[in-house]
Design a protein around this motif. Structure first.
Motif, mmCIF file in Angstrom:
data_model
loop_
_atom_site.group_PDB
_atom_site.id
_atom_site.type_symbol
_atom_site.label_atom_id
_atom_site.label_comp_id
_atom_site.label_asym_id
_atom_site.label_seq_id
_atom_site.Cartn_x
_atom_site.Cartn_y
_atom_site.Cartn_z
ATOM 1 N N ASP A 80 -8.777 -4.840 -1.396
ATOM 2 C CA ASP A 80 -9.950 -5.422 -0.748
ATOM 3 C C ASP A 80 -11.094 -5.588 -1.739
ATOM 4 O O ASP A 80 -11.827 -6.584 -1.678
ATOM 5 N N LEU A 81 -11.245 -4.643 -2.650
ATOM 6 C CA LEU A 81 -12.306 -4.750 -3.658
ATOM 7 C C LEU A 81 -12.030 -5.910 -4.611
ATOM 8 O O LEU A 81 -12.942 -6.649 -4.998
ATOM 9 N N ARG A 96 -13.548 -13.596 -4.473
ATOM 10 C CA ARG A 96 -14.249 -14.507 -3.563
ATOM 11 C C ARG A 96 -15.711 -14.675 -3.955
ATOM 12 O O ARG A 96 -16.278 -15.769 -3.818
ATOM 13 N N ASP A 141 0.830 -1.199 0.000
ATOM 14 C CA ASP A 141 0.000 0.000 0.000
ATOM 15 C C ASP A 141 0.867 1.252 0.000
ATOM 16 O O ASP A 141 0.524 2.267 -0.618
ATOM 17 N N ASP A 184 -6.503 -0.872 -3.837
ATOM 18 C CA ASP A 184 -7.896 -1.315 -3.774
ATOM 19 C C ASP A 184 -7.977 -2.832 -3.755
ATOM 20 O O ASP A 184 -8.867 -3.442 -4.327
ATOM 21 N N THR A 226 -6.271 -15.366 -0.233
ATOM 22 C CA THR A 226 -5.655 -14.876 0.992
ATOM 23 C C THR A 226 -4.765 -13.695 0.639
ATOM 24 O O THR A 226 -4.207 -13.631 -0.461
ATOM 25 N N GLN A 227 -4.663 -12.744 1.543
ATOM 26 C CA GLN A 227 -3.846 -11.555 1.331
ATOM 27 C C GLN A 227 -2.533 -11.675 2.098
ATOM 28 O O GLN A 227 -2.527 -12.038 3.276
ATOM 29 N N THR A 239 -10.254 -8.585 -3.889
ATOM 30 C CA THR A 239 -10.440 -9.801 -3.110
ATOM 31 C C THR A 239 -11.921 -10.164 -3.011
ATOM 32 O O THR A 239 -12.304 -11.332 -3.192
ATOM 33 N N GLU A 240 -12.760 -9.176 -2.744
ATOM 34 C CA GLU A 240 -14.201 -9.420 -2.673
ATOM 35 C C GLU A 240 -14.734 -9.927 -4.007
ATOM 36 O O GLU A 240 -15.561 -10.854 -4.057
#
Length: 264
Positions: A62-63, A69, A48, A60, A76-77, A65-66
């Motif tokens: 997390d977006l 999924r 980051d 971004d 996994t991060q 990853t969502e």
């Protein structure tokens, strides 16, 4: 029973670690999406700090990853600043602890800050080599260490992205040249583990950094009159880690649409 010189692609663990996945519009994100479509569980690594410093915006991840999924992919991060020599091995170890043995390593991370012979600082030069060359070596080393030696090894596939853009981008281009040599040596040095390595030079890819002028100039230097996108790189990665691509190893592949290639 296979020997270490034969392709092991059908036995590759269906797990992949992809680095440099900080922005959804980038090559690494497109690669992650493609590998997800091919049934790989994914470990995603990014910094980051780099995205904020260089792209002036937060990651971004997390977006992404969502999104992955939601499509049924296990993700996994494994974040980390790869300029720290302790981080690359930790990233690989964390990914393997979460997903099991890693079968594919795609190294799309980089340090890229424009500067030239006369104005590059020692600090910038060293950071480029730390991220682009040293971290690539340490990631490949840690990846290889979790693949067993012997005729029944499941093997592995490692791919790195490179560039030959060096003029007025000195530390980036020079460190990418070092990356090439490190990764290509892996096909020979890691043959007893069934690991194959390749390097991709995708040419100019617009991931949001190009102005209209740069985009037009780049397109004019390709026979097709257009530039490739992140998916064109991802498609080659997917082929190289597949059974059909298993015989391609130890190569620096130009996948640039003929960019700057003179007519003959």
């Amino acid at each position: 029973m296979a020997n270490p010189g034969e392709p092991h692609s059908s036995n590759l663990p269906r797990t992949a670690l992809v680095t440099g996945v900080g922005r959804r519009r980038g090559i690494a994100a497109a690669t992650a999406r493609g590998l997800a479509e091919d049934g790989f569980a994914l470990a995603l690594s990014w910094s980051d700090e780099y995205d904020r410093r260089v792209h002036d915006e937060p990651s971004d991840i997390d977006l992404l990853t969502e999104e992955l999924r939601a499509g049924g992919t296990t993700v996994t991060q494994v974040p980390g600043d790869l300029s720290d020599p302790a981080v690359p091995a930790r990233v690989v170890t964390s990914a393997a602890e979460e997903l099991g043995p890693i079968g594919v390593l795609v190294m799309s991370h980089c340090e890229s800050v424009d500067s030239s012979i006369l104005d590059t600082t020692v600090e910038s030069f060293d950071r480029h080599f730390a991220v682009n060359a040293r971290a690539t070596w340490l990631l490949l080393k840690a990846f290889a260490e979790q693949v067993p030696v012997g005729p029944d090894t499941p093997g592995g596939a490692a791919i790195a992205l490179t560039s030959d853009h060096t003029a007025h981008n000195l530390p980036y281009g020079a460190s990418k040249g070092a990356l090439d040599r490190i990764v290509l040596a892996g096909t020979h040095e890691l043959a007893d583990r069934g690991i194959r390595t390749n390097v991709i030079n995708p040419g100019p890819i617009d991931t949001g950094w190009m102005s209209d002028e740069i985009r037009a100039a780049g397109a004019a230097q390709t026979p097709a009159g257009r530039l490739g996108g992140p998916d064109t790189v991802a498609d080659l990665v997917r082929f190289l880690v597949s059974d059909r691509g298993a015989w391609i190893r130890g190569q620096l592949l130009l996948s640039n649409g003929g960019f700057a290639t003179p007519a003959v």
